[in-house]
Design a protein around this motif. Structure first.
Motif, PDB file in Angstrom:
ATOM      1  N   LEU A   1       0.822  -1.215   0.000  1.00 43.78           N
ATOM      2  CA  LEU A   1       0.000   0.000   0.000  1.00 43.78           C
ATOM      3  C   LEU A   1       0.855   1.264   0.000  1.00 43.78           C
ATOM      4  N   LEU A   2       1.858   1.289   0.861  1.00 38.94           N
ATOM      5  CA  LEU A   2       2.669   2.502   1.007  1.00 38.94           C
ATOM      6  C   LEU A   2       3.477   2.815  -0.250  1.00 38.94           C
ATOM      7  N   LYS A   3       3.817   1.798  -1.036  1.00 40.08           N
ATOM      8  CA  LYS A   3       4.521   2.021  -2.302  1.00 40.08           C
ATOM      9  C   LYS A   3       3.595   2.605  -3.363  1.00 40.08           C
ATOM     10  N   ARG A   4       2.304   2.303  -3.258  1.00 41.19           N
ATOM     11  CA  ARG A   4       1.370   2.642  -4.327  1.00 41.19           C
ATOM     12  C   ARG A   4       0.437   3.820  -4.033  1.00 41.19           C
ATOM     13  N   VAL A   5       0.220   4.142  -2.771  1.00 39.13           N
ATOM     14  CA  VAL A   5      -0.795   5.144  -2.430  1.00 39.13           C
ATOM     15  C   VAL A   5      -0.475   6.500  -3.054  1.00 39.13           C
ATOM     16  N   LYS A   6      -1.549   7.125  -3.577  1.00 40.59           N
ATOM     17  CA  LYS A   6      -1.407   8.465  -4.145  1.00 40.59           C
ATOM     18  C   LYS A   6      -2.652   9.273  -3.801  1.00 40.59           C
ATOM     19  N   SER A   7      -2.547  10.554  -3.967  1.00 43.18           N
ATOM     20  CA  SER A   7      -3.653  11.451  -3.653  1.00 43.18           C
ATOM     21  C   SER A   7      -4.891  11.073  -4.453  1.00 43.18           C
ATOM     22  N   GLY A   8      -6.035  11.054  -3.781  1.00 43.34           N
ATOM     23  CA  GLY A   8      -7.300  10.751  -4.431  1.00 43.34           C
ATOM     24  C   GLY A   8      -7.674   9.282  -4.444  1.00 43.34           C
ATOM     25  N   ASP A   9      -6.809   8.433  -3.918  1.00 45.42           N
ATOM     26  CA  ASP A   9      -7.105   7.000  -3.924  1.00 45.42           C
ATOM     27  C   ASP A   9      -8.320   6.664  -3.065  1.00 45.42           C
ATOM     28  N   ILE A  10      -9.086   5.701  -3.549  1.00 45.66           N
ATOM     29  CA  ILE A  10     -10.109   5.022  -2.756  1.00 45.66           C
ATOM     30  C   ILE A  10      -9.510   3.648  -2.482  1.00 45.66           C
ATOM     31  N   ILE A  11      -9.306   3.349  -1.210  1.00 46.11           N
ATOM     32  CA  ILE A  11      -8.564   2.150  -0.828  1.00 46.11           C
ATOM     33  C   ILE A  11      -9.515   1.103  -0.267  1.00 46.11           C
ATOM     34  N   LEU A  12      -9.381  -0.111  -0.755  1.00 44.43           N
ATOM     35  CA  LEU A  12     -10.232  -1.214  -0.347  1.00 44.43           C
ATOM     36  C   LEU A  12      -9.575  -2.020   0.768  1.00 44.43           C
ATOM     37  N   PHE A  13     -10.285  -2.086   1.907  1.00 41.86           N
ATOM     38  CA  PHE A  13      -9.911  -2.940   3.028  1.00 41.86           C
ATOM     39  C   PHE A  13     -11.123  -3.794   3.382  1.00 41.86           C
ATOM     40  N   HIS A  14     -10.891  -4.876   4.093  1.00 45.43           N
ATOM     41  CA  HIS A  14     -11.971  -5.754   4.536  1.00 45.43           C
ATOM     42  C   HIS A  14     -11.946  -5.883   6.060  1.00 45.43           C
ATOM     43  N   ASP A  15     -13.141  -5.969   6.648  1.00 48.46           N
ATOM     44  CA  ASP A  15     -13.239  -6.098   8.101  1.00 48.46           C
ATOM     45  C   ASP A  15     -13.101  -7.536   8.578  1.00 48.46           C
ATOM     46  N   ILE A  16     -13.051  -8.481   7.658  1.00 51.03           N
ATOM     47  CA  ILE A  16     -12.977  -9.897   8.057  1.00 51.03           C
ATOM     48  C   ILE A  16     -11.549 -10.384   8.247  1.00 51.03           C
TER      49      ILE A  16
END
Length: 166
Positions: A117-132
Motif C-alpha cells: 500500500l505505502l509504495k502505491r498510495v497516491k492522492s485521491g485513492d479510494i482504498i479497499l480494506f476488509h473487516d474480516i
C-alpha cells in the motif's frame, strides 16, 4: 483515534445480525453503503429481479437500523455487468469501486500488505480494506499513521467526490 471517517459497504444480512455495530459505525460519523444482502459468489449471475431484491433488502435493513438510506453501492468483488447496470436503474446509487486494493484477504503478512500500500498510495485513492481480516486493525492503524505523517489528508468519500448526502 485519528478523527477520520470511512465508508463501510455493508452486507444486508450482516447488518441485520449486527445492528449495534451498524449504529456504532453511523454514530461515529462514517458513511454506510449497500454491498448487497448476501454477497453471494453467484451474484453476477442473478437475474435483474433478484439483484433488485438484494439491493432493496439491504437498503431496508440499513434504513431500519440507522434511519439513513444508503447512497453508495459497491458490487460484490468489484465486478459489474449489464444485468447489474440494469438492476441499478431503479436506484439512485453512486456506484463505487476502488483505485487501490490492499489485497488484505490474500496477503497474510501485515508487513507485506503495508509495504504494498505505502509504495502505491497516491492522492485521491479510494482504498479497499476488509473487516474480516484478523490483523485489519493493526494494518489500518499503521497505514493511517504513516500516510498522515507523509502529508496525506484522509477525507470522507462524499467529500472526495464533492457530494453532500445525509
Amino acid at each position: 483515534k485519528y478523527n477520520i471517517t470511512a465508508t463501510f459497504f455493508c452486507i444486508g444480512e450482516k447488518a441485520e445480525s449486527n445492528p449495534e455495530l451498524l449504529l456504532q459505525i453511523k454514530n461515529a460519523g462514517h458513511l454506510i453503503g449497500n454491498h448487497t444482502f448476501t454477497h453471494s459468489k453467484w451474484f453476477d449471475f442473478f437475474s435483474s429481479k433478484k439483484m433488485i431484491e438484494e439491493f432493496d433488502k439491504t437498503n431496508n435493513s440499513i434504513y431500519k437500523i440507522t434511519g439513513n438510506m444508503p447512497v453508495y453501492f459497491r458490487p460484490p468483488y468489484g465486478v459489474s455487468n449489464p444485468t447489474i447496470k440494469s438492476a441499478l436503474k431503479k436506484f439512485n446509487f453512486v456506484t463505487i469501486g476502488w483505485s487501490l486494493r490492499s489485497l488484505d484477504t490474500v496477503i497474510k503478512s501485515k508487513e507485506k500488505v503495508l509495504n504494498r500500500l505505502l509504495k502505491r498510495v497516491k492522492s485521491g485513492d479510494i482504498i479497499l480494506f476488509h473487516d474480516i481480516v484478523p490483523n485489519s486493525p493493526e494494518i489500518m492503524d499503521e497505514f493511517i499513521a504513516t500516510i498522515i505523517r507523509k502529508g496525506f489528508k484522509i477525507v470522507s468519500l462524499d467529500h472526495l467526490l464533492n457530494q453532500k448526502h445525509i
